[in-house]
Write an enzyme that holds these catalytic residues in place. Structure first.
Site, mmCIF file in Angstrom:
data_model
loop_
_atom_site.group_PDB
_atom_site.id
_atom_site.type_symbol
_atom_site.label_atom_id
_atom_site.label_comp_id
_atom_site.label_asym_id
_atom_site.label_seq_id
_atom_site.Cartn_x
_atom_site.Cartn_y
_atom_site.Cartn_z
ATOM 1 N N LEU A 208 -37.144 50.524 -58.343
ATOM 2 C CA LEU A 208 -37.793 49.543 -57.462
ATOM 3 C C LEU A 208 -37.717 50.033 -56.022
ATOM 4 O O LEU A 208 -36.650 50.430 -55.566
ATOM 5 C CB LEU A 208 -37.096 48.181 -57.546
ATOM 6 C CG LEU A 208 -37.136 47.416 -58.868
ATOM 7 C CD1 LEU A 208 -36.230 46.199 -58.786
ATOM 8 C CD2 LEU A 208 -38.570 46.982 -59.185
ATOM 9 N N HIS A 209 -38.855 50.017 -55.323
ATOM 10 C CA HIS A 209 -38.801 50.348 -53.902
ATOM 11 C C HIS A 209 -39.916 49.710 -53.084
ATOM 12 O O HIS A 209 -39.857 49.703 -51.855
ATOM 13 C CB HIS A 209 -38.847 51.863 -53.703
ATOM 14 C CG HIS A 209 -40.202 52.462 -53.938
ATOM 15 N ND1 HIS A 209 -40.699 52.696 -55.203
ATOM 16 C CD2 HIS A 209 -41.170 52.859 -53.076
ATOM 17 C CE1 HIS A 209 -41.899 53.220 -55.105
ATOM 18 N NE2 HIS A 209 -42.225 53.328 -53.829
ATOM 19 N N ARG A 210 -40.930 49.159 -53.726
ATOM 20 C CA ARG A 210 -42.069 48.653 -52.956
ATOM 21 C C ARG A 210 -41.714 47.353 -52.244
ATOM 22 O O ARG A 210 -40.998 46.504 -52.775
ATOM 23 C CB ARG A 210 -43.283 48.451 -53.868
ATOM 24 C CG ARG A 210 -43.816 49.770 -54.399
ATOM 25 C CD ARG A 210 -45.199 49.651 -54.995
ATOM 26 N NE ARG A 210 -45.633 50.952 -55.496
ATOM 27 C CZ ARG A 210 -46.201 51.900 -54.763
ATOM 28 N NH1 ARG A 210 -46.424 51.672 -53.478
ATOM 29 N NH2 ARG A 210 -46.543 53.055 -55.290
ATOM 30 N N ASP A 282 -41.977 50.197 -60.175
ATOM 31 C CA ASP A 282 -43.123 49.860 -59.330
ATOM 32 C C ASP A 282 -43.722 51.127 -58.729
ATOM 33 O O ASP A 282 -44.457 51.080 -57.751
ATOM 34 C CB ASP A 282 -42.757 48.841 -58.247
ATOM 35 C CG ASP A 282 -41.601 49.277 -57.358
ATOM 36 O OD1 ASP A 282 -41.203 50.463 -57.424
ATOM 37 O OD2 ASP A 282 -41.097 48.439 -56.587
#
Length: 363
Positions: A208-210, A282
């Protein structure tokens, strides 16, 4: 012919590695083709930068602009200032950029204003989501590109529809997949494999990073708790991105299955993906890799610039609500993986095609 190759962030390093390899092959054949590698320093953490150069046998950059972090505007401006000086001191025939990060757009702008040819690898992909900084980078870069190299027929169609000259657009395949094939035999089991009793197919990989998923702490916690609950006894291996780690801070999470680990190098991470039961992410790039590896992928986004990973590959687009993820994942458990294949020209030879075409266009 001299090409300046730009890389700034993790996905760029994976994409430039096979291009450099293809250029060096041409050099061995006696063709006068050379390159200068410029690292903008957009990603400067060792696990997001140096490790990839070492593992993928990318030569040490000829220059590191060391721009580091900052807001979108500050980072872009700093890259432009530094890259302009780089080009003044080291003239070139062409600037080659890859992907859709800030370095891609910034360096393309500088090159074009200096009347240099711009080549964009992975051109034409579109999500239609203008809230994504990457989408803006794609549109701006493609608006000033001279030579376009696409990963899919749809990306080619996008460019023609937006006004690109057909003879400047080349469908060549996917350089990320070149890197995967070239290194698949080198994937490395992480040191923590036995510590967590991991076995092929008994764990899920999570990334996850967005901003839509990680920028708001309460919604991030709700998402992680929902993902933790769907695991049904499987461990969830979560290489936590620095951005996500900063959002969580020192908060202790009440999760039973999620294992937080540091960001991984390419060879360790791809070993984890290749041997996993499924991937929840993501990231657009990871959905390409899972498609080729035949691993079920669940993408936590409302849109994707890589629709072929859904129509042909193993990817499921589930939105950003954890309830929809649980619904789709439960259906997958009940019905098994959908019929999937590998998109056209994702055969490990995209970089060779790119270099061949650029040499043909040298005049």
């Amino acid at each position: 012919m001299k090409i300046t190759i730009v890389a700034g962030a993790r996905p760029n390093f994976i994409k430039i590695a096979p291009i450099i390899r293809a250029i060096e092959q041409k050099q061995q054949e006696g063709i006068p083709l050379s390159y200068r590698l410029v690292h903008t320093g957009q990603h400067y953490d060792k696990n997001l930068s140096d490790t990839f150069f070492e593992e993928l046998n990318i030569p040490k950059p000829d220059a590191n602009l060391e721009v580091k972090s900052g807001s979108q505007s500050v980072q872009t401006a700093n890259i432009m200032v530094a890259f302009e000086q780089e080009l003044l001191e080291n003239p070139t025939d062409m600037v080659l950029v890859v992907g859709d990060v800030n370095s891609t757009m910034a360096c393309a702008l500088v090159a074009k204003k200096m009347n240099l040819k711009v080549t964009h690898v992975e051109a034409g992909i579109r999500s239609g989501d203008m809230t994504m900084p990457e989408e803006i980078n794609r549109i701006v870069t493609d608006s000033i590109t001279d030579y376009f190299f696409t990963t899919s027929p749809l990306a080619t169609e996008n460019l023609i529809r937006y006004g690109a000259q057909p003879d400047a657009v080349h469908f060549v395949g996917n350089v990320m997949i070149d890197t995967l094939y070239q290194n698949q035999h080198r994937f490395q089991r992480p040191l923590f494999w036995e510590d967590f009793a991991l076995e092929k197919g008994n764990y899920i990989v999570l990334t996850l990073h967005r901003p839509a998923n990680v920028d708001e702490e309460d919604s991030l916690l709700h998402l992680l708790q929902g993902i933790d609950a769907l695991a049904q006894g499987k461990k969830i291996i979560f290489p936590i991105h620095p951005r996500t780690k900063a959002i969580l801070g020192e908060r202790q999470l009440d999760t039973q299955n999620i294992v937080f680990i540091e960001p991984q190098g390419y060879l360790n991470f791809m070993y984890l993906v290749a041997h996993s039961f499924a991937v929840i992410t993501d990231s657009g790039g990871i959905s390409e890799e899972t498609t080729v590896l035949g691993i079920p992928c669940f993408t936590l986004r409302n849109n994707t610039e890589r629709p072929e990973t859904i129509t042909i590959g193993t990817n499921h687009l589930v939105g950003t609500q954890v309830e929809k993820l649980v619904e789709t994942y439960t259906s997958f458990l009940q019905n098994g993986m959908k019929k999937a294949g590998i998109p056209e020209l994702w055969d490990g030879k995209a970089s060779e095609r790119i270099v061949d075409i650029l040499w043909q266009k040298r005049n």
